[in-house]
Scaffold this active site. Structure first.
Site, PDB file in Angstrom:
ATOM      1  N   LYS A 164      -3.790   3.772 -13.727  1.00 39.02           N
ATOM      2  CA  LYS A 164      -4.929   4.602 -13.334  1.00 39.02           C
ATOM      3  C   LYS A 164      -4.432   5.948 -12.807  1.00 39.02           C
ATOM      4  CE  LYS A 164      -8.867   4.614 -10.217  1.00 39.02           C
ATOM      5  NZ  LYS A 164      -9.695   3.873  -9.274  1.00 39.02           N
ATOM      6  N   GLU A 170       6.605   1.419 -10.349  1.00 39.68           N
ATOM      7  CA  GLU A 170       7.020   0.373 -11.285  1.00 39.68           C
ATOM      8  C   GLU A 170       6.682   0.769 -12.721  1.00 39.68           C
ATOM      9  OE1 GLU A 170       5.299  -0.022  -8.532  1.00 39.68           O
ATOM     10  OE2 GLU A 170       5.791  -1.891  -7.490  1.00 39.68           O
ATOM     11  N   GLY A 176      -8.895  -0.380  -9.791  1.00 40.99           N
ATOM     12  CA  GLY A 176      -7.839  -0.994 -10.604  1.00 40.99           C
ATOM     13  C   GLY A 176      -8.110  -2.463 -10.887  1.00 40.99           C
ATOM     14  N   ARG A 177      -8.497  -3.215  -9.859  1.00 39.16           N
ATOM     15  CA  ARG A 177      -8.691  -4.661 -10.037  1.00 39.16           C
ATOM     16  C   ARG A 177     -10.001  -4.993 -10.738  1.00 39.16           C
ATOM     17  NH1 ARG A 177      -8.469  -2.862  -4.938  1.00 39.16           N
ATOM     18  NH2 ARG A 177     -10.235  -3.140  -3.523  1.00 39.16           N
ATOM     19  N   GLU A 179      -7.181  -8.267  -2.649  1.00 45.03           N
ATOM     20  CA  GLU A 179      -7.089  -6.822  -2.450  1.00 45.03           C
ATOM     21  C   GLU A 179      -8.475  -6.284  -2.070  1.00 45.03           C
ATOM     22  OE1 GLU A 179      -3.936  -4.253  -4.556  1.00 45.03           O
ATOM     23  OE2 GLU A 179      -5.782  -3.670  -5.569  1.00 45.03           O
ATOM     24  N   HIS A 199      -0.550 -33.178 -10.032  1.00 46.29           N
ATOM     25  CA  HIS A 199       0.743 -33.829  -9.828  1.00 46.29           C
ATOM     26  C   HIS A 199       1.647 -33.017  -8.915  1.00 46.29           C
ATOM     27  CE1 HIS A 199      -0.176 -36.908 -12.820  1.00 46.29           C
ATOM     28  NE2 HIS A 199      -0.870 -35.922 -13.395  1.00 46.29           N
ATOM     29  N   LYS A 254       4.626   1.017  -0.042  1.00 43.26           N
ATOM     30  CA  LYS A 254       5.056   1.962  -1.085  1.00 43.26           C
ATOM     31  C   LYS A 254       5.785   3.135  -0.450  1.00 43.26           C
ATOM     32  CE  LYS A 254       1.123   1.274  -4.220  1.00 43.26           C
ATOM     33  NZ  LYS A 254      -0.022   1.914  -4.850  1.00 43.26           N
TER      34      LYS A 254
HETATM   35  O1  F6P Z   1      -0.631  -1.494  -5.372  1.00 41.49           O
HETATM   36  C1  F6P Z   1      -1.989  -1.469  -5.452  1.00 41.49           C
HETATM   37  C2  F6P Z   1      -2.538  -0.743  -6.639  1.00 41.49           C
HETATM   38  O2  F6P Z   1      -2.979   0.490  -6.242  1.00 41.49           O
HETATM   39  C3  F6P Z   1      -3.635  -1.569  -7.272  1.00 41.49           C
HETATM   40  O3  F6P Z   1      -4.833  -1.450  -6.625  1.00 41.49           O
HETATM   41  C4  F6P Z   1      -3.625  -1.086  -8.665  1.00 41.49           C
HETATM   42  O4  F6P Z   1      -4.296  -1.949  -9.508  1.00 41.49           O
HETATM   43  C5  F6P Z   1      -2.149  -1.004  -8.919  1.00 41.49           C
HETATM   44  O5  F6P Z   1      -1.607  -0.557  -7.691  1.00 41.49           O
HETATM   45  C6  F6P Z   1      -1.716  -0.141 -10.062  1.00 41.49           C
HETATM   46  O6  F6P Z   1      -2.128   1.188  -9.933  1.00 41.49           O
HETATM   47  P1  F6P Z   1      -2.120   2.185 -11.159  1.00 41.49           P
HETATM   48  O7  F6P Z   1      -3.050   1.660 -12.191  1.00 41.49           O
HETATM   49  O8  F6P Z   1      -2.558   3.504 -10.605  1.00 41.49           O
HETATM   50  O9  F6P Z   1      -0.718   2.251 -11.699  1.00 41.49           O
END
Ligand code: F6P
Length: 545
Positions: free
Chosen positions: A208, A214, A270-271, A356, A387, A507
């Site tokens: 987003k 990452e 995002g979620r 979240e 199990h 972060k």
């Molecule tokens: O770490 C939290 C977060 O901001 C989430 O809410 C989001 O889905 C994810 O990181 C990834 O963010 P982006 O889509 O901006 O890379």
């Protein structure tokens, strides 16, 4: 926004009194007192059937919970969300994942602008692109067709796509390989690409913000990997990379042509984004028709949430019942137990959606809450969980409300195996509710010393969610069910379910620690003694000093 105090409200106090009056009441008593209970406490919506009879609730409990919802303005807030009001107050944003599945022609305004045509424009572009890739018309840099799709993203830009791919594998193109890279641990990228040829691989970089450490790190690794195999020609990037983002400037900076970018909007959390362009991998896997069917499932549940009466409103009921356990019984977790191997990633997906969203410690007005908010969601598919951890649910000392999810028909029938699966689901809900009394244990000839060990007290509450079969439509409805249940919880608690400030601190600190691990010269460390020692230990092990 100022939200009136919750615990001192008459509705909350009435529930607290009611909870005290119910103490000691068992599910067995509730079922004995009402032979119709199992057929009365059921509701249907958007193709889902919810049996909530095996909950520790009476008609009075439900009446009081609905009263609480009314007093907390849940319905007004729901309507405000659907209207496009900026109900994400800390980020001053509308919360409009429901617009992502609004049919053409519907009007939803954000700042006076109808967003539905934009949604469909992106969907149409995604469909045209998916058709090109799926038909082989879209070629890689060396002229080969695309056989592999790797979606790079994390959190909401990963969990939904992974979950949906696994859930809908039955409908997916089996002659194509779909993989997902999220972790900054290089293992993730290396294992996902090790056996693939770059000339047949398409990367979808999903972010987003397009600033996430990452995702950007993995996207750069992907770029290097691609260019290395394709002779270093930068022109290859446009054939092997597309982006999904709200941030065109950063996408351009990365080197992806914005013509190959699929956008979404700041009003999609995002979620809550798996049904936006973030779901491009889902569309590539199951095709545009399948994706639209999934959107129709989401939309059907949206309509249900919007218009079903409070008595028969699935997400409202589920949200309220979870508040009942969370805040009055002190239950700290909810187990989600899909009896469908295809839903193996569903609990992981729900963890971000629920935790979240509702892992918040202050109200919208910024005041510390004096009640428990979001419970911990967890789970694994049945029968596997039976199990491993079910023992604790049956005989442990904690109350763990469970959502059981099952289907009438298997997508891959095999000699009646599906009957065994569903029999287990049904039996577990019965065992959890009614247990086994000492008298029943003794009647089996159990020696007296063993009796207490074999007794199951029962009274463990469950929801049972059933659908005909796991289709794209069902999946959409199921996800929207939980989205709106989470919404209901957050509205009652008076919190902002749509921000996530808590994840920022980690972060920021990681960005500070990275150079301290990598600097050639000894860094000046000003953390606490534990953090300093951990950094030094890592540097020493890596031979940095
Ligand atoms: O770490 C939290 C977060 O901001 C989430 O809410 C989001 O889905 C994810 O990181 C990834 O963010 P982006 O889509 O901006 O890379």
């Amino acid at each position: 926004m100022s939200v009136p105090a919750l615990r001192s409200s008459p509705e909350w106090e009435a529930l607290a009194r009611h909870w005290r009056s119910l103490r000691g009441t068992t599910l067995k008593q509730l079922f004995d007192a009402d032979p119709q209970r199992g057929t009365r406490h059921v509701v249907q919506g958007a193709g889902l059937h919810l049996d909530y009879s095996k909950n520790l609730v009476t008609d009075e409990t439900l009446r009081l919970l609905r009263k609480l919802a009314r007093a907390r303005g849940v319905f007004e807030r729901r309507d405000a969300m659907f209207r496009g009001d900026k109900i994400n107050e800390t980020e001053k944003r509308a919360v409009l994942h429901v617009a992502l599945r609004a049919p053409r022609g519907e009007r939803i305004l954000v700042d006076g602008n109808d967003v539905v045509p934009e949604v469909h424009e992106v969907l149409d572009r995604m469909a045209a692109f998916s058709d090109k890739v799926r038909s082989g018309e879209w070629r890689g840099h060396s002229g080969k067709t695309i056989r592999n799709v790797i979606s790079i993203g994390i959190g909401g830009s990963d969990l939904g796509p992974v979950m949906a791919y696994e859930a809908l594998k039955h409908y997916s193109r089996r002659d194509m390989t779909f993989r997902f890279v999220s972790n900054v641990d290089p293992v993730d990228f290396v294992e996902a690409t090790g056996d693939l040829a770059a000339e047949e691989t398409l990367f979808i970089v999903c972010s987003k913000t397009f600033t996430t450490l990452e995702t950007l790190t993995n996207a750069h690794a992907a770029r290097d990997w691609c260019l290395e195999q394709l002779g270093g020609d930068e022109a290859a990037v446009s054939k092997h990379f597309v982006a999904v983002s709200t941030n065109a400037a950063e996408v351009g900076k990365f080197g992806i042509d914005t013509a190959n970018m699929f956008g979404f909007w700041d009003w999609v959390g995002g979620r809550y984004s798996m049904d936006s362009a973030i779901g491009l991998s889902t569309m590539l896997a199951i095709g545009p028709e399948g994706f639209r069917e999934m959107l129709a499932g989401f939309h059907a549940m949206d309509e249900h949430f919007k218009s079903a009466s409070p008595e028969r409103n699935l997400p409202l009921l589920m949200g309220l019942v979870s508040i009942w356990y969370n805040d009055f019984f002190g239950a700290q977790t909810v187990a989600v137990l899909p009896y469908a191997q295809y839903l193996k990633r569903f609990p992981a997906y729900l963890q971000q959606l629920t935790m979240e969203s509702n892992g918040k410690h202050v109200t919208l007005a910024g005041e510390r809450v004096d009640y428990a908010t979001g419970p911990i969601y967890w789970g694994e598919p049945g029968t596997n969980g039976q199990h491993s951890f079910y023992q604790l649910i049956h005989q442990g000392t904690r109350l763990i409300p469970c959502d059981f999810i099952g289907f009438m028909h298997s997508l891959t029938p095999l000699h009646g195996q599906h009957d065994l699966l569903v029999a287990n689901l049904i039996a577990q809900t019965e065992a959890l509710a009614f247990g086994k009394t000492p008298a029943q244990v003794r009647a089996e000839g159990t020696p007296e010393w063993l009796v207490p060990h074999r007794v199951c007290e029962g009274n463990r509450p469950t929801n049972t969610i059933l659908a005909e079969r796991l289709t794209p439509h069902t999946l959409g409805a199921l996800v929207a069910l939980y989205e709106h249940s989470v919404f209901t919880q957050g509205a009652v608690w008076g919190i902002d379910s749509f921000d996530q400030w808590g994840v920022e601190l980690g972060k920021q600190l990681a960005n500070k620690v990275i150079p301290q691990l990598q600097d050639a010269k000894e860094p000046k460390l000003e953390h606490d003694s534990s953090t300093n020692a951990l950094i030094r230990r890592y540097r020493a092990a890596r031979g940095a000093n």
